[in-house]
Design a protein around this motif. Structure first.
Motif, PDB file in Angstrom:
ATOM      1  N   ARG A   1       0.403  -1.172  -0.046  1.00  0.00           N
ATOM      2  CA  ARG A   1      -0.228   0.092  -0.041  1.00  0.00           C
ATOM      3  C   ARG A   1       1.190   1.726   0.015  1.00  0.00           C
ATOM      4  O   ARG A   1       2.524   1.534   0.543  1.00  0.00           O
ATOM      5  CB  ARG A   1      -0.650   0.602   1.175  1.00  0.00           C
ATOM      6  N   ALA A   2       0.620   2.114  -0.610  1.00  0.00           N
ATOM      7  CA  ALA A   2       1.246   3.150  -0.924  1.00  0.00           C
ATOM      8  C   ALA A   2       0.414   4.544  -1.259  1.00  0.00           C
ATOM      9  O   ALA A   2       0.014   4.012  -2.108  1.00  0.00           O
ATOM     10  CB  ALA A   2       2.188   3.690  -0.989  1.00  0.00           C
ATOM     11  N   HIS A   3       0.119   5.352  -1.062  1.00  0.00           N
ATOM     12  CA  HIS A   3      -0.331   6.982  -1.912  1.00  0.00           C
ATOM     13  C   HIS A   3      -1.727   6.496  -1.395  1.00  0.00           C
ATOM     14  O   HIS A   3      -2.052   7.339  -2.882  1.00  0.00           O
ATOM     15  CB  HIS A   3       0.255   7.788  -2.745  1.00  0.00           C
ATOM     16  N   GLY A   4      -2.932   4.982  -0.662  1.00  0.00           N
ATOM     17  CA  GLY A   4      -4.024   5.395  -1.139  1.00  0.00           C
ATOM     18  C   GLY A   4      -3.832   3.875  -2.666  1.00  0.00           C
ATOM     19  O   GLY A   4      -5.036   3.677  -3.008  1.00  0.00           O
ATOM     20  N   ILE A   5      -2.647   3.985  -2.851  1.00  0.00           N
ATOM     21  CA  ILE A   5      -2.990   2.721  -4.082  1.00  0.00           C
ATOM     22  C   ILE A   5      -3.295   1.099  -3.590  1.00  0.00           C
ATOM     23  O   ILE A   5      -1.428   0.854  -2.965  1.00  0.00           O
ATOM     24  CB  ILE A   5      -2.409   3.026  -5.583  1.00  0.00           C
ATOM     25  N   ALA A   6      -3.471   0.185  -3.756  1.00  0.00           N
ATOM     26  CA  ALA A   6      -2.748  -0.600  -2.940  1.00  0.00           C
ATOM     27  C   ALA A   6      -2.204  -1.510  -4.369  1.00  0.00           C
ATOM     28  O   ALA A   6      -3.218  -1.482  -5.272  1.00  0.00           O
ATOM     29  CB  ALA A   6      -3.939  -2.087  -2.168  1.00  0.00           C
ATOM     30  N   ARG A   7      -0.934  -2.626  -4.162  1.00  0.00           N
ATOM     31  CA  ARG A   7      -0.831  -3.656  -5.166  1.00  0.00           C
ATOM     32  C   ARG A   7      -0.639  -4.624  -4.963  1.00  0.00           C
ATOM     33  O   ARG A   7      -0.371  -4.782  -3.402  1.00  0.00           O
ATOM     34  CB  ARG A   7       0.304  -3.051  -5.542  1.00  0.00           C
ATOM     35  N   VAL A   8      -1.795  -6.078  -5.120  1.00  0.00           N
ATOM     36  CA  VAL A   8      -2.141  -7.307  -5.239  1.00  0.00           C
ATOM     37  C   VAL A   8      -1.020  -7.878  -6.200  1.00  0.00           C
ATOM     38  O   VAL A   8      -1.178  -7.506  -7.207  1.00  0.00           O
ATOM     39  CB  VAL A   8      -3.495  -7.951  -4.132  1.00  0.00           C
ATOM     40  N   VAL A   9      -0.047  -8.988  -5.737  1.00  0.00           N
ATOM     41  CA  VAL A   9       0.590  -9.749  -6.526  1.00  0.00           C
ATOM     42  C   VAL A   9       0.201 -11.321  -5.998  1.00  0.00           C
ATOM     43  O   VAL A   9       0.619 -11.433  -5.320  1.00  0.00           O
ATOM     44  CB  VAL A   9       1.848  -9.466  -6.261  1.00  0.00           C
ATOM     45  N   LEU A  10      -0.193 -11.997  -7.458  1.00  0.00           N
ATOM     46  CA  LEU A  10       0.310 -13.170  -7.144  1.00  0.00           C
ATOM     47  C   LEU A  10       1.071 -13.795  -7.505  1.00  0.00           C
ATOM     48  O   LEU A  10       2.160 -13.431  -7.796  1.00  0.00           O
ATOM     49  CB  LEU A  10      -0.575 -13.696  -8.493  1.00  0.00           C
ATOM     50  N   ASN A  11       2.207 -14.261  -6.052  1.00  0.00           N
ATOM     51  CA  ASN A  11       3.251 -14.318  -5.558  1.00  0.00           C
ATOM     52  C   ASN A  11       3.502 -16.466  -5.434  1.00  0.00           C
ATOM     53  O   ASN A  11       4.306 -16.428  -4.692  1.00  0.00           O
ATOM     54  CB  ASN A  11       3.487 -14.300  -4.161  1.00  0.00           C
ATOM     55  N   ARG A  12       3.565 -16.797  -6.674  1.00  0.00           N
ATOM     56  CA  ARG A  12       4.069 -18.356  -7.324  1.00  0.00           C
ATOM     57  C   ARG A  12       4.961 -18.372  -8.046  1.00  0.00           C
ATOM     58  O   ARG A  12       4.261 -19.244  -8.672  1.00  0.00           O
ATOM     59  CB  ARG A  12       2.751 -19.701  -6.562  1.00  0.00           C
ATOM     60  N   PRO A  13       5.562 -17.755  -8.898  1.00  0.00           N
ATOM     61  CA  PRO A  13       6.209 -17.477  -9.904  1.00  0.00           C
ATOM     62  C   PRO A  13       6.451 -18.564 -10.342  1.00  0.00           C
ATOM     63  O   PRO A  13       6.836 -19.531 -11.829  1.00  0.00           O
ATOM     64  CB  PRO A  13       7.408 -16.256  -9.499  1.00  0.00           C
ATOM     65  N   ASP A  14       7.072 -19.550  -9.210  1.00  0.00           N
ATOM     66  CA  ASP A  14       7.911 -20.750 -10.148  1.00  0.00           C
ATOM     67  C   ASP A  14       6.973 -21.909 -10.373  1.00  0.00           C
ATOM     68  O   ASP A  14       7.227 -22.795 -11.021  1.00  0.00           O
ATOM     69  CB  ASP A  14       8.468 -21.412  -8.716  1.00  0.00           C
ATOM     70  N   VAL A  15       5.809 -21.411  -9.564  1.00  0.00           N
ATOM     71  CA  VAL A  15       4.847 -22.367 -10.251  1.00  0.00           C
ATOM     72  C   VAL A  15       3.573 -21.765 -11.546  1.00  0.00           C
ATOM     73  O   VAL A  15       2.511 -21.649 -11.577  1.00  0.00           O
ATOM     74  CB  VAL A  15       3.732 -23.268  -9.777  1.00  0.00           C
ATOM     75  N   ARG A  16       4.266 -20.527 -12.479  1.00  0.00           N
ATOM     76  CA  ARG A  16       3.663 -19.638 -12.720  1.00  0.00           C
ATOM     77  C   ARG A  16       2.294 -18.887 -12.016  1.00  0.00           C
ATOM     78  O   ARG A  16       1.012 -18.905 -13.259  1.00  0.00           O
ATOM     79  CB  ARG A  16       3.305 -19.852 -14.402  1.00  0.00           C
ATOM     80  N   ASN A  17       2.608 -18.814 -11.091  1.00  0.00           N
ATOM     81  CA  ASN A  17       1.376 -18.534 -10.014  1.00  0.00           C
ATOM     82  C   ASN A  17       0.020 -19.491 -10.115  1.00  0.00           C
ATOM     83  O   ASN A  17      -1.035 -18.519  -9.956  1.00  0.00           O
ATOM     84  CB  ASN A  17       0.910 -16.753 -10.512  1.00  0.00           C
ATOM     85  N   ALA A  18       0.015 -20.891 -10.222  1.00  0.00           N
ATOM     86  CA  ALA A  18      -0.943 -21.582 -10.254  1.00  0.00           C
ATOM     87  C   ALA A  18      -1.797 -21.352  -8.630  1.00  0.00           C
ATOM     88  O   ALA A  18      -0.809 -21.805  -8.490  1.00  0.00           O
ATOM     89  CB  ALA A  18      -0.491 -23.077 -10.451  1.00  0.00           C
ATOM     90  N   LEU A  19      -3.098 -21.744  -9.322  1.00  0.00           N
ATOM     91  CA  LEU A  19      -3.745 -21.197  -7.400  1.00  0.00           C
ATOM     92  C   LEU A  19      -3.856 -22.010  -7.070  1.00  0.00           C
ATOM     93  O   LEU A  19      -4.427 -23.318  -7.362  1.00  0.00           O
ATOM     94  CB  LEU A  19      -4.913 -20.659  -8.151  1.00  0.00           C
ATOM     95  N   ASN A  20      -3.075 -22.425  -5.347  1.00  0.00           N
ATOM     96  CA  ASN A  20      -3.907 -23.155  -5.117  1.00  0.00           C
ATOM     97  C   ASN A  20      -4.400 -23.097  -3.555  1.00  0.00           C
ATOM     98  O   ASN A  20      -4.545 -21.734  -3.649  1.00  0.00           O
ATOM     99  CB  ASN A  20      -2.139 -24.322  -4.088  1.00  0.00           C
ATOM    100  N   LEU A  21      -4.505 -23.664  -2.885  1.00  0.00           N
ATOM    101  CA  LEU A  21      -5.753 -23.591  -1.507  1.00  0.00           C
ATOM    102  C   LEU A  21      -5.057 -22.389  -0.547  1.00  0.00           C
ATOM    103  O   LEU A  21      -5.938 -21.323  -0.121  1.00  0.00           O
ATOM    104  CB  LEU A  21      -5.852 -24.524  -0.637  1.00  0.00           C
ATOM    105  N   PRO A  22      -3.675 -22.660  -0.445  1.00  0.00           N
ATOM    106  CA  PRO A  22      -3.462 -20.967   0.648  1.00  0.00           C
ATOM    107  C   PRO A  22      -3.675 -20.037  -0.173  1.00  0.00           C
ATOM    108  O   PRO A  22      -3.869 -19.244   0.046  1.00  0.00           O
ATOM    109  CB  PRO A  22      -2.012 -21.520   0.611  1.00  0.00           C
ATOM    110  N   MET A  23      -3.041 -19.830  -1.582  1.00  0.00           N
ATOM    111  CA  MET A  23      -3.325 -18.105  -2.438  1.00  0.00           C
ATOM    112  C   MET A  23      -5.302 -18.730  -2.149  1.00  0.00           C
ATOM    113  O   MET A  23      -5.448 -17.074  -2.345  1.00  0.00           O
ATOM    114  CB  MET A  23      -3.024 -18.802  -3.418  1.00  0.00           C
ATOM    115  N   CYS A  24      -6.174 -18.832  -2.291  1.00  0.00           N
ATOM    116  CA  CYS A  24      -7.556 -18.452  -2.279  1.00  0.00           C
ATOM    117  C   CYS A  24      -7.837 -18.055  -1.364  1.00  0.00           C
ATOM    118  O   CYS A  24      -7.924 -16.991  -0.900  1.00  0.00           O
ATOM    119  CB  CYS A  24      -7.937 -20.023  -2.449  1.00  0.00           C
TER     120      CYS A  24
END
Length: 257
Positions: free
Chosen positions: A11-34
């Motif tokens: 968060r900075a200056h009213g703008i939030a940045r949310v980053v999917l962060n599992r780059p080693d598996v191309r950010n595949a969606l798993n339960l912890p990420m959900c």
């Protein structure tokens, strides 16, 4: 990257940045990420300092779909729980009262498309592709948001064939709002966020709510939804600030012209 959280929030200056962060598996969606994605957006929704949210992916892809490896050895009850967790994550993104912009790049597959479509609009790098392979993975998904974005028959064609949709086609069908060079995606997102953040937070929230509620009704009822939002703005009084800004902008334009 295994020691890092699956979703990062800055968060900075009213703008939030949310980053999917599992780059080693191309950010595949798993339960912890959900679970992390849902928690992040519920928290951002409650943060009065946040004006706009950018949702991005770390690494070579925005999101390569569901992480099917986590389902090995699991029973039907676990898989059902996992799917409900993904629905809750998408809904948290969609229900966030702040404008949410997806910045996508590389492959956007299955659940990645669901995440992106849960945002208010999508800005895509020119390297982006979309694919919805659920039936070819022996499951069902993307049957509801996709058809609402591109239409029933186009959605069926993509789901049935598992073909790759190039980003110009995605833009033509309304899935993507803008295409930018890959190297400019982050800067373009920051520019969009800064522009959105200049607007009245209440007016933005009410505009988003009115558009979303109006989608499922006819024009007459939609107009009443909009009028209720207008009444709320009038009661708050922030509309006077908008009038002042308009007057100042017109004065400045006359000076320069």
């Amino acid at each position: 990257m295994s020691g890092e959280p699956p979703v990062l929030v800055h968060r900075a200056h009213g703008i939030a940045r949310v980053v999917l962060n599992r780059p080693d598996v191309r950010n595949a969606l798993n339960l912890p990420m959900c679970l992390a994605l849902r928690a992040a957006f519920e928290d951002l929704d409650a943060d009065a300092e946040v004006r706009v949210v950018l949702l991005t992916g770390n690494g070579p892809a925005f999101c390569a779909g569901a992480d099917l490896k986590e389902r090995k050895g699991r029973d039907e009850t676990w898989v059902r729980h996992r799917r409900l967790a993904s629905f809750a994550a998408y809904e948290a993104v969609e229900r966030c009262s702040k404008p949410v912009v997806a910045l996508v790049h590389g492959p956007v597959i299955g659940s990645g498309g669901e995440i992106a479509m849960s945002c208010d609009f999508i800005v895509a790098a020119d390297t982006t592709t979309f694919r919805f392979p659920e039936p070819h993975w022996g499951t069902v998904g993307a049957t509801q948001r996709l058809q609402r974005v591109i239409g029933k028959r186009r959605a069926k064609e993509l789901l049935f064939t598992n073909r790759v949709m190039p980003v110009p086609e995605a833009e033509g069908q309304g899935l993507v709002a803008r295409i930018v060079p890959a190297e400019d995606l982050a800067a373009h997102g920051e520019e969009i966020a800064a522009t959105i953040a200049k607007a009245s937070p209440l007016a933005l929230a009410l505009t988003k709510q009115a558009v979303d509620l109006g989608e499922g009704t006819d024009l007459s009822r939609g107009t009443r939804i909009e009028m209720a939002a207008i009444e709320r703005c009038l009661a708050d009084g922030d509309w006077r600030t908008g009038i002042e800004k308009f007057g100042q902008a017109n004065t400045q334009e006359r000076i320069w012209n």
